[in-house]
Scaffold this motif. Structure first.
Motif, PDB file in Angstrom:
ATOM      1  N   ASP A 288       0.818  -1.217   0.000  1.00  0.00           N
ATOM      2  CA  ASP A 288       0.000   0.000   0.000  1.00  0.00           C
ATOM      3  C   ASP A 288       0.853   1.270   0.000  1.00  0.00           C
ATOM      4  N   GLY A 289       2.159   1.104  -0.142  1.00  0.00           N
ATOM      5  CA  GLY A 289       3.024   2.271  -0.212  1.00  0.00           C
ATOM      6  C   GLY A 289       3.377   2.878   1.133  1.00  0.00           C
ATOM      7  N   SER A 290       3.013   2.224   2.231  1.00  0.00           N
ATOM      8  CA  SER A 290       3.314   2.714   3.567  1.00  0.00           C
ATOM      9  C   SER A 290       4.104   1.665   4.339  1.00  0.00           C
TER      10      SER A 290
ATOM     11  N   CYS B 171       9.296   2.265   0.944  1.00  0.00           N
ATOM     12  CA  CYS B 171       9.030   2.804  -0.389  1.00  0.00           C
ATOM     13  C   CYS B 171       9.866   4.067  -0.613  1.00  0.00           C
TER      14      CYS B 171
ATOM     15  N   MET C 186      -5.530  -0.633   5.008  1.00  0.00           N
ATOM     16  CA  MET C 186      -4.366  -0.148   4.269  1.00  0.00           C
ATOM     17  C   MET C 186      -4.223   1.377   4.382  1.00  0.00           C
TER      18      MET C 186
ATOM     19  N   ASP D  49      -3.187   3.790   1.952  1.00  0.00           N
ATOM     20  CA  ASP D  49      -2.898   3.979   0.533  1.00  0.00           C
ATOM     21  C   ASP D  49      -2.790   5.475   0.245  1.00  0.00           C
ATOM     22  N   GLU D  50      -1.636   6.038   0.545  1.00  0.00           N
ATOM     23  CA  GLU D  50      -1.451   7.486   0.479  1.00  0.00           C
ATOM     24  C   GLU D  50      -1.689   8.048  -0.915  1.00  0.00           C
ATOM     25  N   LYS D  51      -1.274   7.324  -1.953  1.00  0.00           N
ATOM     26  CA  LYS D  51      -1.398   7.845  -3.313  1.00  0.00           C
ATOM     27  C   LYS D  51      -2.657   7.362  -4.016  1.00  0.00           C
ATOM     28  N   GLY D  52      -3.432   6.479  -3.377  1.00  0.00           N
ATOM     29  CA  GLY D  52      -4.679   6.027  -3.964  1.00  0.00           C
ATOM     30  C   GLY D  52      -4.509   5.180  -5.205  1.00  0.00           C
TER      31      GLY D  52
ATOM     32  N   GLY E 176      -3.745   1.730  -5.040  1.00  0.00           N
ATOM     33  CA  GLY E 176      -3.975   0.298  -4.796  1.00  0.00           C
ATOM     34  C   GLY E 176      -2.694  -0.465  -4.557  1.00  0.00           C
ATOM     35  N   ASN E 177      -2.819  -1.791  -4.552  1.00  0.00           N
ATOM     36  CA  ASN E 177      -1.694  -2.649  -4.161  1.00  0.00           C
ATOM     37  C   ASN E 177      -0.794  -2.995  -5.345  1.00  0.00           C
TER      38      ASN E 177
ATOM     39  N   HIS F  85       3.927   3.100  -7.096  1.00  0.00           N
ATOM     40  CA  HIS F  85       4.203   3.985  -5.941  1.00  0.00           C
ATOM     41  C   HIS F  85       5.554   4.662  -6.108  1.00  0.00           C
TER      42      HIS F  85
END
Length: 416
Positions: free
Chosen positions: A343-345, A363, A403, A405-408, A410-411, A416
């Protein structure tokens, strides 16, 4: 020894004969209370805060190479806390506050420069999104300013605002953001941790974990076995390979992130700029080089190098807003291994193996998070409870659907 202006003058007058090594090079002890695997910024910061804030002095940091040879010396040096989501913004604002007092605390010149960061806006929808982000930042105590095109032109007259393919309609500025000398961060934390009794063991690669009845009791290394009450792993892009030795499969992929430096130029960039219609970010180092980067390579890799398609893509993004960049020569490039979570985090959590802890999945956000990551990880290792700013960084969020998901996007780590 304590560094000071008077000490510099004294050494200059006496042939610089009084300087000693910044940290010791000890032999491994057979046992420690806590072993931290990974001698990058996060590992060294963890060891420092364990000793300085939690009174844990029987600590060792294990580094397979040399201090400063990994991602902590392979990034674009940017610090900021301009995040949107509740799981991220308090943590990164905590990190930025730690950056602001870092040099005084460590007695080391890390060249913290709060020159500001500007995220450019190119569409009306993007302006709405950045207004929302700025409001979230302010609600968490961070600074945020929405700038007009005229304000941006006055500060950055070389940006292409007149006939640009992607018109600049404004920007979101965080004036407390900026840059820090990346390898100085590693050296400063290493020196400060060493002074508090932490053993920093270079050229000490972990080759396995000692796990007995579901409890991690130490590690096997190229310098012999080391027993430990607790083992904390924070090895960035090597996370999957190291944790596989403990039988764990992580929700992480490793990708290369390239960075670039131009030839030295006269001062022209007073702050950090990010391109809002593509992925490009740039600042100017104190030596005059433009330091910039963009997207990760789209394929999985453990190599600390990149490839030409990404060079082309990053330079195209820079040229779109910064046409004069085309007259500068590229001096060098390098790659760091990013551990991209789903999820970028990031993840800062205990594992299902007692005594084994994990810190990773940073990331793009690893360098700017260094102080808070070390502080939060030290808190977890010392107390077995998550730090208040890192309660969302758990393994089980992927199973429970929480999740971050800071940038929206998805996985998909490659996005990212």
């Amino acid at each position: 020894m304590r560094y000071s202006g008077f000490r510099v003058i004294k050494e200059a007058l006496t042939g610089h004969l009084g300087w000693g090594p910044a940290w010791r090079d000890p032999e491994p002890k057979p046992q420690y209370d806590i072993v931290v695997i990974g001698g990058g910024g996060h590992g060294l910061a963890t060891a420092y805060y364990l000793a300085a804030k939690y009174g844990q002095h029987r600590v060792a940091v294990l580094e397979k190479g040399w201090i400063g040879g990994g991602n902590v010396g392979r990034n674009t040096t940017i610090i900021r806390s301009n995040y949107l989501l509740d799981g991220n913004e308090p943590f990164y604002e905590f990190s930025l506050k730690l950056w602001e007092g870092l040099e005084q605390e460590l007695n080391y010149n890390a060249m913290v420069s709060q020159r500001g960061i500007l995220n450019l806006i190119h569409t009306d929808a993007q302006r709405d999104a950045f207004i929302r982000r700025g409001n979230a930042m302010r609600m968490h105590g961070a600074d945020a300013d929405l700038l007009s095109t005229a304000q941006i032109t006055a500060r950055y007259p070389f940006l292409n605002t007149a006939d640009a393919r992607f018109p600049i309609k404004g920007g979101l500025a965080q004036h407390r953001g900026g840059t820090v000398r990346h390898d100085a961060v590693a050296w400063g934390y290493a020196r400060a941790a060493d002074q508090l009794g932490v053993d920093i063991l270079q050229n000490c690669e972990v080759t396995g974990f000692a796990i007995e009845n579901g409890v991690c009791t130490g590690v096997e290394t190229t310098r012999g076995p080391i027993r430990a009450g607790k083992v904390g792993v924070c090895v960035a892009g090597s996370s999957s390979r190291v944790m596989a030795q403990a039988g764990m499969r992580l929700p992480i992929e490793s990708h290369v992130l390239q960075a670039f430096v131009s030839e030295g130029l006269k001062p022209l960039l007073p702050g950090v700029i990010t391109f809002g219609a593509g992925h490009f970010y740039v600042s100017q180092s104190d030596k005059g080089g433009l330091v910039f980067g963009g997207d990760i390579d789209g394929y999985n890799s453990y190599a600390q190098r990149g490839n030409l398609p990404v060079v082309e893509d990053v330079c195209e993004g820079g040229m779109a807003i910064f046409p004069m960049l085309g007259r500068a020569r590229l001096l060098r490039m390098w790659g760091g291994i990013m551990d991209m979570s789903m999820d970028g985090s990031p993840i800062i959590d205990r594992t299902h193996i007692d005594g084994l802890y994990f810190n990773g999945g940073w990331c793009y956000g690893g360098f700017k998070a260094t102080p808070a990551s070390g502080y939060a990880y030290a808190h977890l290792l010392a107390t077995d409870a998550p730090h208040p700013t890192a309660t969302a960084y758990r393994f089980d969020r992927f199973a429970t659907g929480h999740m971050i998901d800071e940038k929206g996007m998805g996985n998909q780590p490659n996005l990212h």
